[in-house]
Design a protein around this motif. Structure first.
Motif, PDB file in Angstrom:
ATOM      1  N   ALA A  39       5.190   9.210   8.541  1.00 13.24           N
ATOM      2  CA  ALA A  39       4.696   9.978   7.731  1.00 13.24           C
ATOM      3  C   ALA A  39       5.181  11.164   7.161  1.00 13.24           C
ATOM      4  O   ALA A  39       5.905  11.689   5.367  1.00 13.24           O
ATOM      5  N   CYS A  40       6.167  12.400   7.874  1.00  7.14           N
ATOM      6  CA  CYS A  40       6.781  13.070   7.106  1.00  7.14           C
ATOM      7  C   CYS A  40       8.106  12.672   6.193  1.00  7.14           C
ATOM      8  O   CYS A  40       9.297  13.490   5.799  1.00  7.14           O
ATOM      9  N   ASP A  41       8.233  11.216   6.695  1.00  6.43           N
ATOM     10  CA  ASP A  41       9.508  11.062   6.073  1.00  6.43           C
ATOM     11  C   ASP A  41       9.616  10.284   4.879  1.00  6.43           C
ATOM     12  O   ASP A  41      10.377   9.693   4.064  1.00  6.43           O
ATOM     13  N   VAL A  42       8.686   9.483   4.346  1.00  7.00           N
ATOM     14  CA  VAL A  42       8.154   8.984   3.462  1.00  7.00           C
ATOM     15  C   VAL A  42       8.574  10.005   1.943  1.00  7.00           C
ATOM     16  O   VAL A  42       9.209   9.308   1.395  1.00  7.00           O
ATOM     17  N   PRO A  43       7.891  11.222   1.684  1.00 10.29           N
ATOM     18  CA  PRO A  43       8.437  11.427   0.821  1.00 10.29           C
ATOM     19  C   PRO A  43      10.234  11.853   0.414  1.00 10.29           C
ATOM     20  O   PRO A  43      10.468  11.636  -1.264  1.00 10.29           O
ATOM     21  N   LYS A  44      10.684  11.735   0.722  1.00  9.34           N
ATOM     22  CA  LYS A  44      12.294  11.708   1.132  1.00  9.34           C
ATOM     23  C   LYS A  44      12.526  10.294   0.562  1.00  9.34           C
ATOM     24  O   LYS A  44      13.532   9.928  -0.646  1.00  9.34           O
ATOM     25  N   ILE A  45      12.473   8.948   1.364  1.00  8.96           N
ATOM     26  CA  ILE A  45      12.959   8.094   1.169  1.00  8.96           C
ATOM     27  C   ILE A  45      12.139   7.150  -0.160  1.00  8.96           C
ATOM     28  O   ILE A  45      12.829   6.685  -1.559  1.00  8.96           O
TER      29      ILE A  45
ATOM     30  N   ASN B 111       0.871  -1.479  -0.044  1.00  3.26           N
ATOM     31  CA  ASN B 111       0.020   0.099  -0.424  1.00  3.26           C
ATOM     32  C   ASN B 111       0.747   1.030  -0.001  1.00  3.26           C
ATOM     33  O   ASN B 111       0.555   2.591  -0.087  1.00  3.26           O
ATOM     34  N   GLY B 112       2.145   1.539  -0.170  1.00  2.21           N
ATOM     35  CA  GLY B 112       2.531   2.291  -0.240  1.00  2.21           C
ATOM     36  C   GLY B 112       4.075   3.036   0.271  1.00  2.21           C
ATOM     37  O   GLY B 112       4.720   3.669   1.138  1.00  2.21           O
ATOM     38  N   LYS B 113       3.617   2.097   1.993  1.00  4.98           N
ATOM     39  CA  LYS B 113       4.747   2.293   2.788  1.00  4.98           C
ATOM     40  C   LYS B 113       5.530   1.886   3.441  1.00  4.98           C
ATOM     41  O   LYS B 113       6.283   1.265   2.018  1.00  4.98           O
ATOM     42  N   PHE B 114       6.256   2.855   3.826  1.00  8.99           N
ATOM     43  CA  PHE B 114       8.092   1.883   4.154  1.00  8.99           C
ATOM     44  C   PHE B 114       8.311   1.337   5.525  1.00  8.99           C
ATOM     45  O   PHE B 114       7.989   2.018   6.119  1.00  8.99           O
ATOM     46  N   LEU B 115       8.988   0.010   5.456  1.00  8.47           N
ATOM     47  CA  LEU B 115       9.302  -0.822   6.399  1.00  8.47           C
ATOM     48  C   LEU B 115      11.044  -0.355   6.674  1.00  8.47           C
ATOM     49  O   LEU B 115      11.717  -0.035   5.955  1.00  8.47           O
ATOM     50  N   ARG B 116      11.530  -0.096   7.978  1.00  6.13           N
ATOM     51  CA  ARG B 116      12.589  -0.232   8.425  1.00  6.13           C
ATOM     52  C   ARG B 116      12.736  -0.680   9.442  1.00  6.13           C
ATOM     53  O   ARG B 116      12.196  -1.259  10.161  1.00  6.13           O
ATOM     54  N   GLY B 117      14.054  -0.602   9.712  1.00  7.92           N
ATOM     55  CA  GLY B 117      14.555  -1.462  11.385  1.00  7.92           C
ATOM     56  C   GLY B 117      14.764  -1.047  12.524  1.00  7.92           C
ATOM     57  O   GLY B 117      14.369   0.943  12.306  1.00  7.92           O
TER      58      GLY B 117
END
Length: 71
Positions: A58-64, A25-31
């Motif tokens: 959510a604020c970091d998603v555009p950068k990633i 669904n477009g989200k990012f996963l991180r450790g």
């Protein structure tokens, strides 16, 4: 007849590619941070909480998303 300008291919940020994964669904996963060393001073409960992955803020998603254009 004018030639069409070729669109430049974007490069993937290799460091980001190794650290983040995109979900369906477009989200990012991180450790999670703070789980690699000096574990003797951390409680079992705290270490259990550091297992697995979590979603990126959510604020970091555009950068990633910019660093991973084709992922």
């Amino acid at each position: 007849m004018a030639k069409k300008a070729k669109k430049i291919k974007l490069k993937t940020h290799r460091g980001a590619a190794k650290r983040f994964k995109r979900t369906k669904n477009g989200k990012f996963l991180r450790g999670k941070a703070f789980s690699q060393h000096i574990l003797t001073s951390k409680t079992r409960k705290r270490k259990r909480g550091l297992k697995g992955t979590t979603t990126v803020a959510a604020c970091d998603v555009p950068k990633i998303a910019r660093m991973l254009p084709y992922k």
